[in-house]
Write a protein that holds these residues in place. Structure first.
Motif, mmCIF file in Angstrom:
data_model
loop_
_atom_site.group_PDB
_atom_site.id
_atom_site.type_symbol
_atom_site.label_atom_id
_atom_site.label_comp_id
_atom_site.label_asym_id
_atom_site.label_seq_id
_atom_site.Cartn_x
_atom_site.Cartn_y
_atom_site.Cartn_z
ATOM 1 N N CYS A 19 0.837 -1.202 0.000
ATOM 2 C CA CYS A 19 0.000 0.000 0.000
ATOM 3 C C CYS A 19 0.874 1.254 0.000
ATOM 4 N N CYS A 70 3.018 -3.413 5.467
ATOM 5 C CA CYS A 70 2.400 -3.187 6.788
ATOM 6 C C CYS A 70 2.624 -4.405 7.682
ATOM 7 N N CYS A 79 -1.059 -5.527 3.865
ATOM 8 C CA CYS A 79 -0.185 -5.672 2.703
ATOM 9 C C CYS A 79 1.190 -6.133 3.219
ATOM 10 N N ASN A 118 -3.578 2.972 2.138
ATOM 11 C CA ASN A 118 -3.108 2.447 3.421
ATOM 12 C C ASN A 118 -4.291 2.098 4.333
ATOM 13 N N CYS A 153 -5.485 -1.484 4.704
ATOM 14 C CA CYS A 153 -4.797 -2.442 5.574
ATOM 15 C C CYS A 153 -5.436 -2.254 6.941
#
Ligand code: ZN
Length: 466
Positions: free
Chosen positions: A118, A148, A145, A135, A138
């Protein structure tokens, strides 16, 4: 003069980040997962500046006529021009260092690209069509991802996944800041070491023409990285040109080295290999850290000292001290094929060989309005980037034949890469050994794959014939 934008974009992949692997946590170490410490060195390939923002002093600029400079336009017109002067970052004990968080951000941004993760570190305001790469998607420990999952993420009060990779601050271990010795107790009027070129562009939204057809206000152009300008980049301006600038008291010159550790916990083989790739990249490519990326500062290379590192499988971790060190992880690193060509273009260290000048045009009133192409040229039509100084690959894994028996002062190794001036062998422990090219055989013979070499002394090698 051909103008090359100081940065370019790595286009987003059309497929979404893979978010199917659950967060493995840190408490229960999987028996096949890797934990431990990677001992790293960061070497400056261009001047490097990490400023201490806490206590800059103000310096009054003096014009060519010897009189204090004043602003000639804008809201501050008529006011005296004073610039902030910054020292290099030091801790409370006076040690010169780079922050672990900066190192982590630099490595994460590369890791995000190579694992199609992300967009955590990218400003996406004003853009659309990044669905899948946001983001915010996630959003729970079972839906992260790859980046992360490894580097961690926090979603407000909802959840908090701790990263499984920790970057320690990097301390100066070789060379020294310039100027040396440092200027002690500058008075308000003493001139700082230098005034930096203007660091930012007045028009930061240039879209590349490739991939997304250069559409204005269209889909996000991709992930932004800055070009390398080479070791001789000109980063300062004269005092009378420094109205919109800042000043520095000192910097880390080329070849300065910083040492740091990266602690990893419970990484599966794939994560470990991608992390090593993101850290070391490959010869011919470099990272950027610190201030002034747009003006060529902060180019650097990271190497992992495998002998000084300690990595163990989960199952080995709490066993007794084992006199035979595990070196099986030494050769773990994703192949350079995993680096997208657009990333290679931006991270290649021979960018300054391109025809043109890298940087923001000096004339801000006449800023080019054309989109940039795949090589960063305003109005250019290149559809793909250039090639770094890659070596010739010979083999990626050991030959099938068993390694020859060698005496104590010799080492059995297979040939991995050929450079113009050197050969890279890999010994039976997976450790790379570099030898000067001229001491070895002709290129044609060397490229016959599938055989071992015997190395001895600092420069000798002999191919083993079966
Ligand atoms: Zn993510």
């Amino acid at each position: 003069m051909t103008q090359i934008n100081p940065y370019n974009f790595v286009p987003l992949k059309s497929d979404k980040p893979k978010r199917s692997n659950g967060y493995p946590g840190k408490l229960k170490l999987h028996k096949d997962n890797y934990s431990g410490m990677l001992k790293c060195t960061l070497e400056a390939l261009s001047p490097l500046i990490s400023i201490d923002q806490r206590n800059p002093r103000l310096y009054q600029l003096i014009g060519n006529n010897g009189k204090p400079l004043k602003f000639t336009s804008g809201a501050k017109r008529g006011d005296l021009c004073k610039v902030n002067c910054f020292k290099f970052l030091r801790n409370s004990r006076g040690q010169i260092f780079l922050q672990g968080t900066s190192l982590k951000g630099m490595i994460r941004s590369v890791y995000e690209v190579i694992t199609n993760s992300c967009l955590k570190l990218v400003t996406t305001i004003g853009y659309k069509d990044i669905t899948g790469h946001k983001n915010a998607e996630c959003n729970n420990p079972h839906n992260l991802c790859p980046a992360c999952r490894l580097f961690g993420t926090i979603r407000g009060d909802k959840f908090h996944c701790q990263g499984r990779v920790v970057f320690i601050d990097a301390f100066l271990v070789k060379g020294n800041l310039e100027p040396e010795p440092p200027i002690a107790n500058q008075s308000v009027s003493s001139k700082p070491f230098c005034f930096l070129k203007v660091l930012s562009s007045p028009q930061p939204s240039h879209h590349p023409t490739y991939g997304k057809k250069g559409q204005r206000n269209g889909p996000i152009a991709g992930r932004k990285f800055y070009y390398h300008h080479g070791k001789d980049t000109k980063f300062s301006v004269n005092e009378h040109e420094a109205r919109r600038s800042i000043a520095i008291e000192e910097y880390a010159p080329v070849k300065t080295r910083f040492g740091f550790e990266v602690y990893v916990e419970n990484l599966d083989k794939e994560e470990f290999e991608y992390l090593v790739l993101a850290l070391e990249l490959y010869e011919g490519l470099g990272h950027k850290i610190g201030l002034g990326k747009a003006i060529g500062l902060g180019s650097c290379r990271i190497t992992i000292d495998r002998d000084q590192s300690f990595i163990a499988k989960g199952s080995d971790r709490y066993q007794d001290w084992n006199p035979t060190k595990d070196t099986t992880w030494y050769s773990l690193k994703k192949d350079k094929k995993k680096l997208p060509s657009a990333l290679i273009e931006i991270l290649r260290l021979n960018k300054d060989d391109d025809t043109g000048e890298i940087g923001y045009p000096s004339d801000f009133t006449n800023y080019p309005n054309d989109p940039i192409d795949a090589r960063g040229v305003f109005g250019g039509n290149a559809m793909k980037g250039g090639r770094p100084y890659w070596p010739d690959d010979v083999a990626t894994e050991p030959p099938k034949e068993p390694a020859p028996k060698v005496s104590q002062d010799q080492e059995a190794a297979w040939l991995k890469e050929i450079y113009d001036d050197k050969l890279v062998f890999v010994d039976t422990q997976g450790k790379e050994i570099k030898r000067p090219r001229k001491a070895c055989q002709s290129k044609k013979k060397l490229q016959e794959v599938g055989a071992w070499f015997i190395l001895w002394g600092p420069s000798a090698s002999k191919r083993v014939l079966y």
